[in-house]
Structures are given as C-alpha cells and as structure tokens.
Design a protein around this motif. Structure first.
Motif, PDB file in Angstrom:
ATOM      1  N   HIS A   1      29.407  30.121  27.890  1.00 30.14           N
ATOM      2  CA  HIS A   1      30.461  29.671  26.972  1.00 30.14           C
ATOM      3  C   HIS A   1      30.407  28.155  26.787  1.00 30.14           C
ATOM      4  CE1 HIS A   1      32.130  33.723  27.127  1.00 30.14           C
ATOM      5  NE2 HIS A   1      31.842  33.675  28.408  1.00 30.14           N
TER       6      HIS A   1
ATOM      7  N   GLY B   1      39.931  32.899  23.264  1.00 29.76           N
ATOM      8  CA  GLY B   1      40.047  32.714  24.706  1.00 29.76           C
ATOM      9  C   GLY B   1      41.180  31.767  25.065  1.00 29.76           C
TER      10      GLY B   1
ATOM     11  N   TYR C   1      41.230  36.930  26.297  1.00 30.41           N
ATOM     12  CA  TYR C   1      40.521  36.258  27.378  1.00 30.41           C
ATOM     13  C   TYR C   1      39.014  36.437  27.206  1.00 30.41           C
ATOM     14  CZ  TYR C   1      38.680  35.291  32.022  1.00 30.41           C
ATOM     15  OH  TYR C   1      37.938  34.796  33.063  1.00 30.41           O
ATOM     16  N   ILE C   2      38.270  35.348  27.395  1.00 35.64           N
ATOM     17  CA  ILE C   2      36.802  35.415  27.373  1.00 35.64           C
ATOM     18  C   ILE C   2      36.348  35.413  28.829  1.00 35.64           C
ATOM     19  CG2 ILE C   2      34.661  34.278  26.697  1.00 35.64           C
ATOM     20  CD1 ILE C   2      36.234  32.772  24.548  1.00 35.64           C
TER      21      ILE C   2
END
Length: 154
Positions: A64, A72, A95-96
């Motif tokens: 990321h 996110g 959410y990532i």
C-alpha cells in the motif's frame, strides 16, 4: 512511558539530519520501543493528486504505497481531517488489510499551515490497544514534524 517517548522523539527531531531521516528514525524508534506499535509509517499527499504516498516507515513491507483519498482508514483521514482510532479492523467496512496479523489501527492527520498534508499511521497486532495518550502523543509528533516542514519551506 509517553514522557520518555516525547523526550527521545525531540532528540531525534532536533538532530542535524534531513527531515526524511528524522521521520525514519522516529518510525524505527516507536516501532521498536512501543510494544503495541507493530507498524509505524507516514503517508503524505502525493502532489496535486487525490491520493496518499507512503513515506518513511518501520515494520513489515507493504504493497500500500499509494492510497486513494477516501479508501481505507488512511484515505478516510485524508478526507475527514480527523483522528481515526480503530479498535478492531475487522469491524471496519472500508479497511485495507496490510497484514492478517493487524488487529487495530490509529491514524492521526498532519497539518501544515492548516492544510492536511499527510498522517502518521500505526498498525497494531494487539486488539484495542490505543488510548487517548496514544492520540495525544501522535498529535505531538505530527505538530513537531509540521514545524520542521514549515521551517524548511521558509
């Protein structure tokens, strides 16, 4: 604990190193010193783009490196300009996942001259570890870094 952390952080930030080196040292120090800080990193606005770009960090490598605004926890903070404490990442729809071991996250925006230019992001493998003291401490770190950025821009 936070008094000692502030003192050491100020030592790092007052050194004669580059801003990026200071940020890296802060990440390394916090990640190795605070038991529930398993990943510590900075994200910054990527030029004029509506995205964040990964800056200095400590912990496992991440895919990321670019996060779109709104995506996110980090992307949401880029839009909301508010601290975001997530006691349980599984309970967050937006959410990532960086790692299956991450249980909680805290993201605190970094403001320079009133503009949100980035953030400090902490991932924890401990469920619900973050307190108000963590928030205040990370706000302190960001305020000090913002002053360094402002000074460098003059």
């Amino acid at each position: 604990m936070f008094t000692q952390l502030r003192h050491k952080a100020m030592e790092i930030l007052n050194s004669n190193k580059s801003l990026e080196q200071k940020q890296q040292e802060v990440c390394d120090y916090l990640q190795s010193t605070v038991p529930h800080y398993d990943w510590v990193g900075f994200y910054f606005k990527n030029g004029d783009k509506e995205e964040l770009k990964l800056g200095p960090y400590a912990g496992e490598s991440t895919d990321h490196t670019i996060i779109p605004f709104g995506k996110g926890i980090c992307g949401q903070v880029a839009v909301s300009n508010q601290n975001f404490v997530v006691p349980d990442v599984k309970a967050q729809d937006n959410y990532i996942a960086c790692s299956i071991t991450v249980k909680a996250e805290i993201v605190v925006p970094l403001f320079v001259n009133g503009e949100n230019i980035g953030q400090i992001d902490i991932d924890s493998n401990t469920p619900d570890p973050f307190t108000e003291e963590d928030e205040r401490f990370l706000e302190f770190i960001n305020k000090e870094i913002a002053q360094l950025i402002e000074k460098a821009a003059k």
